[in-house]
Design a protein around this motif. Structure first.
Motif, PDB file in Angstrom:
ATOM      1  N   VAL A 132      -2.352   6.748  -5.165  1.00  0.00           N
ATOM      2  CA  VAL A 132      -1.540   7.422  -3.850  1.00  0.00           C
ATOM      3  C   VAL A 132      -1.493   8.992  -4.049  1.00  0.00           C
ATOM      4  O   VAL A 132      -1.664   9.869  -3.254  1.00  0.00           O
ATOM      5  CB  VAL A 132      -0.220   6.837  -3.553  1.00  0.00           C
ATOM      6  N   ASP A 133      -1.121   9.304  -5.318  1.00  0.00           N
ATOM      7  CA  ASP A 133      -0.781  10.612  -5.702  1.00  0.00           C
ATOM      8  C   ASP A 133      -2.050  11.620  -5.546  1.00  0.00           C
ATOM      9  O   ASP A 133      -2.190  12.823  -4.833  1.00  0.00           O
ATOM     10  CB  ASP A 133      -0.332  10.747  -7.093  1.00  0.00           C
ATOM     11  N   ASN A 142       8.665   1.767  -3.762  1.00  0.00           N
ATOM     12  CA  ASN A 142       8.434   2.885  -4.411  1.00  0.00           C
ATOM     13  C   ASN A 142       7.494   3.907  -3.947  1.00  0.00           C
ATOM     14  O   ASN A 142       7.800   4.796  -3.847  1.00  0.00           O
ATOM     15  CB  ASN A 142       8.078   2.380  -5.973  1.00  0.00           C
ATOM     16  N   VAL A 143       6.460   3.335  -3.678  1.00  0.00           N
ATOM     17  CA  VAL A 143       5.341   4.318  -3.098  1.00  0.00           C
ATOM     18  C   VAL A 143       6.013   4.690  -1.816  1.00  0.00           C
ATOM     19  O   VAL A 143       5.841   5.840  -1.376  1.00  0.00           O
ATOM     20  CB  VAL A 143       3.922   3.433  -2.769  1.00  0.00           C
ATOM     21  N   MET A 144       6.843   4.006  -0.886  1.00  0.00           N
ATOM     22  CA  MET A 144       7.005   4.383   0.219  1.00  0.00           C
ATOM     23  C   MET A 144       8.417   5.273   0.089  1.00  0.00           C
ATOM     24  O   MET A 144       8.479   6.138   1.054  1.00  0.00           O
ATOM     25  CB  MET A 144       7.778   2.846   1.292  1.00  0.00           C
ATOM     26  N   ALA A 145       8.895   5.407  -0.921  1.00  0.00           N
ATOM     27  CA  ALA A 145      10.174   6.190  -1.304  1.00  0.00           C
ATOM     28  C   ALA A 145       9.336   7.735  -1.135  1.00  0.00           C
ATOM     29  O   ALA A 145       9.975   8.545  -0.766  1.00  0.00           O
ATOM     30  CB  ALA A 145      10.927   5.995  -2.430  1.00  0.00           C
ATOM     31  N   LYS A 146       8.377   7.745  -1.606  1.00  0.00           N
ATOM     32  CA  LYS A 146       7.563   9.089  -1.753  1.00  0.00           C
ATOM     33  C   LYS A 146       7.018   9.506  -0.295  1.00  0.00           C
ATOM     34  O   LYS A 146       7.081  10.345   0.065  1.00  0.00           O
ATOM     35  CB  LYS A 146       6.211   9.133  -2.590  1.00  0.00           C
ATOM     36  N   LEU A 147       6.580   8.375   0.176  1.00  0.00           N
ATOM     37  CA  LEU A 147       5.825   8.690   1.758  1.00  0.00           C
ATOM     38  C   LEU A 147       6.744   8.901   2.741  1.00  0.00           C
ATOM     39  O   LEU A 147       6.326   9.815   3.692  1.00  0.00           O
ATOM     40  CB  LEU A 147       4.809   7.308   1.794  1.00  0.00           C
ATOM     41  N   GLU A 148       7.920   8.202   2.855  1.00  0.00           N
ATOM     42  CA  GLU A 148       8.835   8.275   3.959  1.00  0.00           C
ATOM     43  C   GLU A 148       9.362   9.672   4.450  1.00  0.00           C
ATOM     44  O   GLU A 148       9.101   9.972   5.471  1.00  0.00           O
ATOM     45  CB  GLU A 148       9.768   7.273   3.950  1.00  0.00           C
ATOM     46  N   PRO A 149       9.656  10.427   3.379  1.00  0.00           N
ATOM     47  CA  PRO A 149      10.045  11.506   3.737  1.00  0.00           C
ATOM     48  C   PRO A 149       9.021  12.722   4.305  1.00  0.00           C
ATOM     49  O   PRO A 149       9.113  13.313   5.184  1.00  0.00           O
ATOM     50  CB  PRO A 149      10.628  12.342   2.235  1.00  0.00           C
ATOM     51  N   PRO A 199      -3.260  12.938   5.018  1.00  0.00           N
ATOM     52  CA  PRO A 199      -1.882  12.605   5.757  1.00  0.00           C
ATOM     53  C   PRO A 199      -1.517  11.384   5.132  1.00  0.00           C
ATOM     54  O   PRO A 199      -2.207  10.418   5.227  1.00  0.00           O
ATOM     55  CB  PRO A 199      -2.077  12.726   7.071  1.00  0.00           C
ATOM     56  N   PRO A 200      -0.123  11.149   5.057  1.00  0.00           N
ATOM     57  CA  PRO A 200       0.319   9.985   4.354  1.00  0.00           C
ATOM     58  C   PRO A 200       0.237   8.588   5.311  1.00  0.00           C
ATOM     59  O   PRO A 200       0.099   7.700   4.872  1.00  0.00           O
ATOM     60  CB  PRO A 200       2.045  10.501   4.443  1.00  0.00           C
ATOM     61  N   VAL A 201       0.081   9.190   6.566  1.00  0.00           N
ATOM     62  CA  VAL A 201       0.065   8.025   7.514  1.00  0.00           C
ATOM     63  C   VAL A 201      -1.537   7.358   7.309  1.00  0.00           C
ATOM     64  O   VAL A 201      -1.226   5.860   7.877  1.00  0.00           O
ATOM     65  CB  VAL A 201       0.157   8.632   8.930  1.00  0.00           C
ATOM     66  N   SER A 202      -2.448   7.628   6.845  1.00  0.00           N
ATOM     67  CA  SER A 202      -3.590   7.296   6.857  1.00  0.00           C
ATOM     68  C   SER A 202      -3.659   6.294   5.592  1.00  0.00           C
ATOM     69  O   SER A 202      -4.584   5.599   5.535  1.00  0.00           O
ATOM     70  CB  SER A 202      -4.689   8.378   6.648  1.00  0.00           C
ATOM     71  N   LEU A 203      -2.625   6.420   4.862  1.00  0.00           N
ATOM     72  CA  LEU A 203      -2.525   5.524   3.650  1.00  0.00           C
ATOM     73  C   LEU A 203      -1.937   4.050   3.963  1.00  0.00           C
ATOM     74  O   LEU A 203      -2.292   2.965   3.139  1.00  0.00           O
ATOM     75  CB  LEU A 203      -1.933   6.053   2.268  1.00  0.00           C
ATOM     76  N   LEU A 204      -1.178   4.266   5.014  1.00  0.00           N
ATOM     77  CA  LEU A 204      -0.481   2.911   5.355  1.00  0.00           C
ATOM     78  C   LEU A 204      -1.293   1.579   5.669  1.00  0.00           C
ATOM     79  O   LEU A 204      -0.792   0.486   5.153  1.00  0.00           O
ATOM     80  CB  LEU A 204       0.451   3.188   6.650  1.00  0.00           C
ATOM     81  N   ALA A 205      -2.443   2.139   6.310  1.00  0.00           N
ATOM     82  CA  ALA A 205      -3.051   0.572   6.874  1.00  0.00           C
ATOM     83  C   ALA A 205      -3.770   0.105   5.431  1.00  0.00           C
ATOM     84  O   ALA A 205      -3.818  -1.213   5.340  1.00  0.00           O
ATOM     85  CB  ALA A 205      -4.052   1.202   7.640  1.00  0.00           C
TER      86      ALA A 205
END
Ligand code: B12
Length: 207
Positions: free
Chosen positions: A20-21, A67-74, A29-35
């Motif tokens: 992820v990093d 934990n990953v989402m804690a980074k992506l959400e902001p 863009p972080p949104v493209s990692l969600l799927a």
């Protein structure tokens, strides 16, 4: 499946974080990692259904994703500060404590400029009705990942009607096992297969 999805399925926390990093650092863009993350979780769910994973592994997968989402959400919420585009009430239905997907939807909605009233998990029907009435939100989003909670969503839709609110609010549902058939059963207006679709629906409603 992608490398991120595979690492999450295999519960390799450090590997997931590293991948992820790396992708974020490359400017993705972080949104493209969600799927991809979602795919990994679906695979975990399948292993659980097949009894190859147990509840402890389900819990661990959720910890990794949280934990990953804690980074992506902001990052997902980091849109330019504009006037509120409108209010959305959201929550996970009574009997269900899954909240990772619901939190992603809330983060993306905030990023898109919506004011989100997040009622949390295991939300009783009355609380949804009260929040819709108090906020005047035009959208109510319900998240459900357990198929035995479908009747609960139907009850909420019926309670909105009984409270005289049904024509004032559009109801949108989501969560891994939901689909168009579930939407029809519950009487909701929209089914969103993912968070981006949910944001698009809200944008349509408030356009
Ligand atoms: C992690 C997980 C857990 C964690 C949840 C932690 C947490 N804080 O959320 C824990 C370990 C607590 C858990 C518990 C249980 N779980 Co569970 N869990 C999962 C798992 C593996 C991943 C869920 C997840 O986070 N996915 C990632 C997110 C990002 O995806 P998502 O939630 O679908 O959200 C996306 C979209 O659906 C959409 N969306 C979601 N909600 C909404 C709402 C709106 C309004 C909109 C627009 C969009 C939207 O947007 C999101 C992003 O794109 C799933 C497998 C799966 N296929 O989903 C099983 C799964 C949901 N669990 C299941 C089960 C059976 C259980 C338990 C009953 C197990 C047990 N025996 O105790 C308990 C129930 C507890 C309860 N009462 O709620 C089953 C449900 C089967 C069913 N169809 O009914 C699944 C499908 C696993 C399986 N295949 O058997 N679970």
């Amino acid at each position: 499946m992608s490398d991120i999805a595979n690492a999450l399925r295999d519960l390799k926390e450090d590997e997931v974080k590293k991948l992820v990093d790396r992708r974020l650092a490359a400017g993705e863009p972080p949104v493209s990692l969600l799927a991809e993350l979602n795919q990994g979780m679906v695979a975990v769910g399948e292993l659980f259904s097949e009894k190859k994973y147990f509840i402890s592994q389900l819990i661990f997968s959720a910890e990794i994703l949280k934990n990953v989402m804690a980074k992506l959400e902001p990052l997902l919420q980091a849109g330019p500060q504009t006037e509120s585009k409108g209010k959305v009430v959201i929550g996970t239905v009574k009997g269900d404590i899954h909240d990772i997907g619901k939190n992603i939807v809330a983060a993306l909605l905030k990023g898109a400029g919506f004011e989100v009233i997040d009622l949390g998990v295991d939300v009783p029907g009355e609380k949804f009705i009260q929040a819709v009435r108090d906020s005047g939100a035009k959208v109510l989003g319900m998240s459900a990942l357990l198929n035995f909670t479908y009747p609960e969503m139907k009850t909420v839709v019926e309670s909105l009607a009984a409270a005289g609110l049904r024509d004032k609010v559009k109801v949108m549902i989501g969560g891994a096992p939901c689909n168009e058939q579930v939407r029809a059963f519950t009487g909701a207006d929209y089914y969103a297969p993912d968070a981006v679709a949910g944001v698009n629906i809200c944008q349509e409603i408030y356009a």
